[in-house]
Design a protein around this motif. Structure first.
Motif, PDB file in Angstrom:
ATOM      1  N   HIS A   1      13.535   3.082   4.601  1.00  0.00           N
ATOM      2  CA  HIS A   1      14.354   2.349   3.632  1.00  0.00           C
ATOM      3  C   HIS A   1      14.415   3.089   2.303  1.00  0.00           C
ATOM      4  N   LYS A   2      13.272   3.576   1.834  1.00  0.00           N
ATOM      5  CA  LYS A   2      13.236   4.311   0.573  1.00  0.00           C
ATOM      6  C   LYS A   2      14.121   5.550   0.641  1.00  0.00           C
TER       7      LYS A   2
ATOM      8  N   VAL B   1       0.830  -1.204   0.000  1.00  0.00           N
ATOM      9  CA  VAL B   1       0.000   0.000   0.000  1.00  0.00           C
ATOM     10  C   VAL B   1       0.867   1.258   0.000  1.00  0.00           C
ATOM     11  N   VAL B   2       1.863   1.301   0.878  1.00  0.00           N
ATOM     12  CA  VAL B   2       2.711   2.488   1.003  1.00  0.00           C
ATOM     13  C   VAL B   2       3.521   2.717  -0.268  1.00  0.00           C
ATOM     14  N   GLU B   3       4.090   1.657  -0.814  1.00  0.00           N
ATOM     15  CA  GLU B   3       4.901   1.797  -2.030  1.00  0.00           C
ATOM     16  C   GLU B   3       4.053   2.245  -3.207  1.00  0.00           C
ATOM     17  N   ARG B   4       2.869   1.684  -3.335  1.00  0.00           N
ATOM     18  CA  ARG B   4       1.993   2.044  -4.462  1.00  0.00           C
ATOM     19  C   ARG B   4       1.487   3.477  -4.319  1.00  0.00           C
ATOM     20  N   LYS B   5       1.213   3.910  -3.090  1.00  0.00           N
ATOM     21  CA  LYS B   5       0.647   5.233  -2.869  1.00  0.00           C
ATOM     22  C   LYS B   5       1.701   6.335  -2.923  1.00  0.00           C
ATOM     23  N   ASP B   6       2.844   6.112  -2.273  1.00  0.00           N
ATOM     24  CA  ASP B   6       3.838   7.178  -2.111  1.00  0.00           C
ATOM     25  C   ASP B   6       5.030   7.079  -3.062  1.00  0.00           C
ATOM     26  N   TYR B   7       5.255   5.904  -3.657  1.00  0.00           N
ATOM     27  CA  TYR B   7       6.403   5.740  -4.550  1.00  0.00           C
ATOM     28  C   TYR B   7       5.966   5.031  -5.836  1.00  0.00           C
ATOM     29  N   PRO B   8       4.984   5.602  -6.533  1.00  0.00           N
ATOM     30  CA  PRO B   8       4.437   4.915  -7.718  1.00  0.00           C
ATOM     31  C   PRO B   8       5.439   4.778  -8.859  1.00  0.00           C
ATOM     32  N   ALA B   9       6.442   5.656  -8.910  1.00  0.00           N
ATOM     33  CA  ALA B   9       7.415   5.600 -10.008  1.00  0.00           C
ATOM     34  C   ALA B   9       8.506   4.561  -9.766  1.00  0.00           C
TER      35      ALA B   9
ATOM     36  N   LEU C   1      16.699   6.167   2.713  1.00  0.00           N
ATOM     37  CA  LEU C   1      18.108   5.824   2.850  1.00  0.00           C
ATOM     38  C   LEU C   1      18.715   5.413   1.515  1.00  0.00           C
ATOM     39  N   VAL C   2      17.998   4.612   0.756  1.00  0.00           N
ATOM     40  CA  VAL C   2      18.504   4.179  -0.546  1.00  0.00           C
ATOM     41  C   VAL C   2      18.605   5.361  -1.503  1.00  0.00           C
ATOM     42  N   ALA C   3      17.607   6.240  -1.485  1.00  0.00           N
ATOM     43  CA  ALA C   3      17.629   7.409  -2.358  1.00  0.00           C
ATOM     44  C   ALA C   3      18.823   8.310  -2.026  1.00  0.00           C
ATOM     45  N   ARG C   4      19.078   8.523  -0.737  1.00  0.00           N
ATOM     46  CA  ARG C   4      20.213   9.362  -0.355  1.00  0.00           C
ATOM     47  C   ARG C   4      21.530   8.691  -0.697  1.00  0.00           C
ATOM     48  N   ARG C   5      21.590   7.385  -0.531  1.00  0.00           N
ATOM     49  CA  ARG C   5      22.809   6.633  -0.849  1.00  0.00           C
ATOM     50  C   ARG C   5      23.151   6.763  -2.329  1.00  0.00           C
ATOM     51  N   LEU C   6      22.147   6.617  -3.159  1.00  0.00           N
ATOM     52  CA  LEU C   6      22.368   6.727  -4.602  1.00  0.00           C
ATOM     53  C   LEU C   6      22.668   8.171  -5.005  1.00  0.00           C
ATOM     54  N   ALA C   7      22.023   9.126  -4.339  1.00  0.00           N
ATOM     55  CA  ALA C   7      22.276  10.541  -4.645  1.00  0.00           C
ATOM     56  C   ALA C   7      23.704  10.929  -4.281  1.00  0.00           C
ATOM     57  N   ASP C   8      24.254  10.283  -3.252  1.00  0.00           N
ATOM     58  CA  ASP C   8      25.627  10.568  -2.839  1.00  0.00           C
ATOM     59  C   ASP C   8      26.649   9.812  -3.673  1.00  0.00           C
ATOM     60  N   GLY C   9      26.167   9.021  -4.633  1.00  0.00           N
ATOM     61  CA  GLY C   9      27.072   8.267  -5.499  1.00  0.00           C
ATOM     62  C   GLY C   9      27.715   7.086  -4.825  1.00  0.00           C
ATOM     63  N   ARG C  10      27.021   6.506  -3.827  1.00  0.00           N
ATOM     64  CA  ARG C  10      27.586   5.361  -3.111  1.00  0.00           C
ATOM     65  C   ARG C  10      26.851   4.086  -3.473  1.00  0.00           C
ATOM     66  N   ALA C  11      26.702   3.841  -4.785  1.00  0.00           N
ATOM     67  CA  ALA C  11      26.044   2.604  -5.209  1.00  0.00           C
ATOM     68  C   ALA C  11      26.922   1.400  -4.975  1.00  0.00           C
ATOM     69  N   GLY C  12      28.245   1.636  -4.871  1.00  0.00           N
ATOM     70  CA  GLY C  12      29.164   0.529  -4.654  1.00  0.00           C
ATOM     71  C   GLY C  12      29.388   0.274  -3.186  1.00  0.00           C
TER      72      GLY C  12
END
Length: 245
Positions: free
Chosen positions: A219-220, A98-106, A222-233
């Motif tokens: 979780h959403k 429910v939360v993912e579909r409502k708040d993170y549809p993309a 933290l992952v978004a900030r991690r990727l924005a900081d370029g720490r995918a590795g």
């Protein structure tokens, strides 16, 4: 980040989208607590009735039963995190959908854990919580330490387990552990919010739904900030650690 996740979860836990799940969660929590209470009362009643220290003096026996009732109430408080752990494991995927579909549809939707793995995680969560809180219960009569131990132990345990349940919809266990360790302070603080909620009568019954929603948001973010900081590795690349559908 944590504050935004708490606010978002508080706003959604009583929303129409989650209302049916909330009522089911409350019903299951109440049923499990009733079963625990029934089992404990039967056990204490048997012990008090058949123990060799049982007396023929009604006043003393009545006082013993009063103390036993108080002890049962305290024990139920310490067992509540284990009960909510079972409920959380059962309803987390429903809340997360429910939360993912409502708040993170993309975003790509998470993948529900296989039934056997979900059961294992739920039982592990409940067993760990039971052991931790039984250990904390032994310190109940030590003022200044009992509540502190209860709070810190549950903050760690609830933070870790709720986060792993939410993140496990997207990543392998290895990647989930890496992500949790990288943000251990934030995850512990989130667990502290849940541990505090467990101590509030009535409101503690919504802990499973609130905790699931909060950890999905956290979780959403933290992952978004991690990727924005370029720490995918890192030691384990999250992209490599993504669960396959």
């Amino acid at each position: 980040m944590l504050i935004q996740s708490v606010i978002a979860a508080a706003r959604e836990v009583f929303s129409p989208a989650l209302r049916s799940i909330l009522w089911k969660s409350l019903a299951l929590t109440a049923a499990l607590l009733a079963l625990v209470w029934l089992g404990l009362t039967r056990l204490f009643d048997y012990f008090l009735t058949n123990h060799p220290l049982s007396t023929d003096y009604p006043i003393l026996d009545g006082f013993a039963f009063f103390l036993a009732g108080f002890g049962l109430f305290v024990a139920l408080i310490y067992l509540l995190p284990a009960v909510t752990a079972i409920v959380a494991g059962y309803f987390l995927d429903d809340v997360a959908d429910v939360v993912e579909r409502k708040d993170y549809p993309a975003d790509p939707p998470g993948e529900a854990l296989p039934f056997g793995q979900a059961v294992f995680y739920g039982l592990r969560f409940a067993a760990l919580s039971l052991l931790v809180n039984l250990a904390a219960l032994l310190l109940f009569f030590i003022p200044g330490i009992n509540i502190g131990v209860f709070f810190v132990a549950n903050a760690y345990l609830l933070g870790r387990e709720y986060f792993e349940l939410a993140a496990g919809r997207f990543w392998t266990q290895e990647a989930v552990t890496q992500l949790r360790m990288e943000h251990r302070g934030t995850v512990f603080a989130a667990g502290a919010v849940l541990a505090g909620l467990v101590l509030v009568p009535v409101l503690n019954l919504v802990t499973p739904i609130f905790g699931a929603a909060m950890m999905v948001h956290l979780h959403k973010r933290l992952v978004a900030r991690r990727l924005a900081d370029g720490r995918a590795g890192g030691p384990v690349r999250l992209e490599v650690g993504r669960r396959s559908s």
